[in-house]
Scaffold this active site. Structure first.
Site, PDB file in Angstrom:
ATOM      1  N   TYR A 130      -2.854  -0.729  10.057  1.00  0.00           N
ATOM      2  CA  TYR A 130      -2.809  -0.987   8.602  1.00  0.00           C
ATOM      3  C   TYR A 130      -1.398  -0.689   8.081  1.00  0.00           C
ATOM      4  CZ  TYR A 130      -4.357  -0.843   3.693  1.00  0.00           C
ATOM      5  OH  TYR A 130      -4.522  -1.073   2.350  1.00  0.00           O
ATOM      6  N   SER A 133       0.857  -1.189   0.000  1.00  0.00           N
ATOM      7  CA  SER A 133       0.000   0.000   0.000  1.00  0.00           C
ATOM      8  C   SER A 133       0.892   1.238   0.000  1.00  0.00           C
ATOM      9  CB  SER A 133      -0.851  -0.029   1.277  1.00  0.00           C
ATOM     10  OG  SER A 133      -1.412   1.230   1.549  1.00  0.00           O
TER      11      SER A 133
HETATM   12  P1  NDP Z   1     -11.971  -4.897  -1.055  1.00  0.00           P
HETATM   13  O1  NDP Z   1     -12.642  -4.644   0.238  1.00  0.00           O
HETATM   14  O2  NDP Z   1     -12.724  -4.771  -2.318  1.00  0.00           O
HETATM   15  O3  NDP Z   1     -11.287  -6.340  -1.043  1.00  0.00           O
HETATM   16  C1  NDP Z   1     -10.841  -6.975   0.094  1.00  0.00           C
HETATM   17  C2  NDP Z   1     -10.877  -8.455  -0.202  1.00  0.00           C
HETATM   18  O4  NDP Z   1     -10.291  -9.192   0.857  1.00  0.00           O
HETATM   19  C3  NDP Z   1     -12.281  -8.979  -0.403  1.00  0.00           C
HETATM   20  O5  NDP Z   1     -12.273  -9.784  -1.546  1.00  0.00           O
HETATM   21  C4  NDP Z   1     -12.528  -9.814   0.840  1.00  0.00           C
HETATM   22  O6  NDP Z   1     -13.391 -10.899   0.508  1.00  0.00           O
HETATM   23  C5  NDP Z   1     -11.130 -10.288   1.165  1.00  0.00           C
HETATM   24  N1  NDP Z   1     -10.918 -10.622   2.571  1.00  0.00           N
HETATM   25  C6  NDP Z   1     -10.971  -9.797   3.640  1.00  0.00           C
HETATM   26  N2  NDP Z   1     -10.756 -10.496   4.755  1.00  0.00           N
HETATM   27  C7  NDP Z   1     -10.564 -11.783   4.387  1.00  0.00           C
HETATM   28  C8  NDP Z   1     -10.327 -12.995   5.099  1.00  0.00           C
HETATM   29  N3  NDP Z   1     -10.224 -13.021   6.437  1.00  0.00           N
HETATM   30  N4  NDP Z   1     -10.185 -14.141   4.400  1.00  0.00           N
HETATM   31  C9  NDP Z   1     -10.289 -14.131   3.056  1.00  0.00           C
HETATM   32  N5  NDP Z   1     -10.515 -13.029   2.323  1.00  0.00           N
HETATM   33  C10 NDP Z   1     -10.662 -11.869   2.993  1.00  0.00           C
HETATM   34  O7  NDP Z   1     -10.709  -3.922  -1.040  1.00  0.00           O
HETATM   35  P2  NDP Z   1      -9.498  -3.663  -2.037  1.00  0.00           P
HETATM   36  O8  NDP Z   1      -9.684  -4.334  -3.327  1.00  0.00           O
HETATM   37  O9  NDP Z   1      -9.272  -2.221  -1.990  1.00  0.00           O
HETATM   38  O10 NDP Z   1      -8.309  -4.345  -1.221  1.00  0.00           O
HETATM   39  C11 NDP Z   1      -7.526  -5.409  -1.712  1.00  0.00           C
HETATM   40  C12 NDP Z   1      -6.122  -5.286  -1.169  1.00  0.00           C
HETATM   41  O11 NDP Z   1      -5.526  -4.098  -1.672  1.00  0.00           O
HETATM   42  C13 NDP Z   1      -6.043  -5.178   0.343  1.00  0.00           C
HETATM   43  O12 NDP Z   1      -4.902  -5.872   0.814  1.00  0.00           O
HETATM   44  C14 NDP Z   1      -5.857  -3.685   0.576  1.00  0.00           C
HETATM   45  O13 NDP Z   1      -5.226  -3.410   1.777  1.00  0.00           O
HETATM   46  C15 NDP Z   1      -4.982  -3.356  -0.612  1.00  0.00           C
HETATM   47  N6  NDP Z   1      -4.921  -1.954  -0.976  1.00  0.00           N
HETATM   48  C16 NDP Z   1      -6.027  -1.260  -1.392  1.00  0.00           C
HETATM   49  C17 NDP Z   1      -5.910   0.057  -1.781  1.00  0.00           C
HETATM   50  C18 NDP Z   1      -7.051   0.855  -2.290  1.00  0.00           C
HETATM   51  O14 NDP Z   1      -6.889   2.068  -2.501  1.00  0.00           O
HETATM   52  N7  NDP Z   1      -8.213   0.267  -2.513  1.00  0.00           N
HETATM   53  C19 NDP Z   1      -4.623   0.751  -1.750  1.00  0.00           C
HETATM   54  C20 NDP Z   1      -3.532  -0.067  -1.316  1.00  0.00           C
HETATM   55  C21 NDP Z   1      -3.685  -1.358  -0.953  1.00  0.00           C
HETATM   56  P3  NDP Z   1     -14.448 -11.558   1.551  1.00  0.00           P
HETATM   57  O15 NDP Z   1     -15.043 -10.442   2.353  1.00  0.00           O
HETATM   58  O16 NDP Z   1     -15.419 -12.287   0.687  1.00  0.00           O
HETATM   59  O17 NDP Z   1     -13.636 -12.500   2.388  1.00  0.00           O
END
Ligand code: NDP
Length: 252
Positions: A155, A142
């Site tokens: 985070y 990130s």
């Molecule tokens: P979303 O909330 O769209 O995606 C998060 C994903 O993680 C979901 O698919 C969720 O699926 C899954 N998830 C969460 N907890 C669990 C768990 N315990 N087990 C399995 N799956 C899990 O957010 P983003 O697409 O934004 O985030 C994706 C990644 O990118 C993350 O690591 C985030 O920190 C990182 N990121 C995002 C940024 C942004 O600006 N959006 C910037 C920098 C990094 P489900 O709930 O079905 O389990």
């Protein structure tokens, strides 16, 4: 060079946002996708969406905070698809609070979901990659791997840890022909950041003002880097952390 035909890619959190954007890129390059997350309905819908665009995908349930669940997901991947070449450690969450208001349970939940998960999934994938003679691990960091913010103490700790874990895995597995790299997304419009926009006043304006590209990223912006880091084009690149951020991290 970018052809992923015959490869199997597990994308944790692949049912939306950045994970789905990466999964779509990997599928378009020919990889079979495992959409691995908790919400089965959402994962199935994502797999269907990947197939609608001509890719191949299955959904497998996983809670990345659970060692047993991660091991079961890896086993199911091997049983159903026979190999595991590419692992995208993308599942993540955030609890936005100043550090003095954060409980220990909240701290642990974010670290378990964002950092310990990458350890568990990478460790589980290693035997299959080693046996196959190589593999690719892509960890999602990130801007908080680089910068600090009062609303992101745990985070930031988890995403800083991702960069260092990436270097350790890369040095350990280089001789097994497994490359391990991190991607540092800028501000991408997803469910996670929709919530952030509601919780952090002025965030939208700050992102637009500070990002040289003057826009939020979208899931599709993450497809190219995923294909590059998953393909033989990046075979001599390991242990890096590559920003994909519209220039956010290089402008004061
Ligand atoms: P979303 O909330 O769209 O995606 C998060 C994903 O993680 C979901 O698919 C969720 O699926 C899954 N998830 C969460 N907890 C669990 C768990 N315990 N087990 C399995 N799956 C899990 O957010 P983003 O697409 O934004 O985030 C994706 C990644 O990118 C993350 O690591 C985030 O920190 C990182 N990121 C995002 C940024 C942004 O600006 N959006 C910037 C920098 C990094 P489900 O709930 O079905 O389990």
């Amino acid at each position: 060079m970018f052809d992923l035909k015959g490869k199997v890619a597990v994308v944790t959190g692949g049912n939306g946002g950045i994970g789905l954007g990466m999964a779509q890129g990997l599928a378009a390059a020919g990889a079979q996708i495992v959409v691995a997350a908790r919400n089965r309905e959402k994962s199935r819908a994502a797999a269907t969406e990947i197939e609608r665009r001509g890719g191949t995908a299955i959904a497998i349930d996983v809670d990345v905070t659970s060692e047993a669940s991660v091991d079961a997901m890896t086993k199911a991947t091997m049983e159903r698809l026979g190999r595991l070449d590419i692992l995208v450690n993308n599942a993540g969450t955030n609890i936005r609070k100043p550090v003095h208001d954060l409980t220990l349970d909240e701290w642990r939940l974010v670290l378990d979901t964002n950092l310990t998960s990458a350890f568990l999934c990478s460790r589980a994938a290693y035997p299959a990659m080693k046996r196959a003679g190589g593999g690719k691990v892509i960890n999602i960091g990130s801007m908080m791997s680089i910068f600090g913010a009062p609303f992101a103490p745990v985070y930031g700790a988890s995403k800083g840890g991702i960069v260092q874990l990436t270097k350790s895995l890369a040095t350990t597995w280089a001789r097994d022909n497994i490359q391990v790299n991190a991607v540092l997304p800028g501000w991408i419009d997803t469910e996670l950041t929709q919530k952030a926009r509601r919780e952090v006043p002025g965030l939208n304006e700050m992102v637009l003002r500070r990002t040289p590209a003057a826009r939020w990223g979208v899931g599709e912006d993450m497809a190219g880097i995923a294909v590059f880091l998953a393909s033989s084009a990046s075979d001599f690149i390991t242990g890096t952390a590559i920003p994909v951020d519209g220039g956010y991290s290089i402008q004061v």
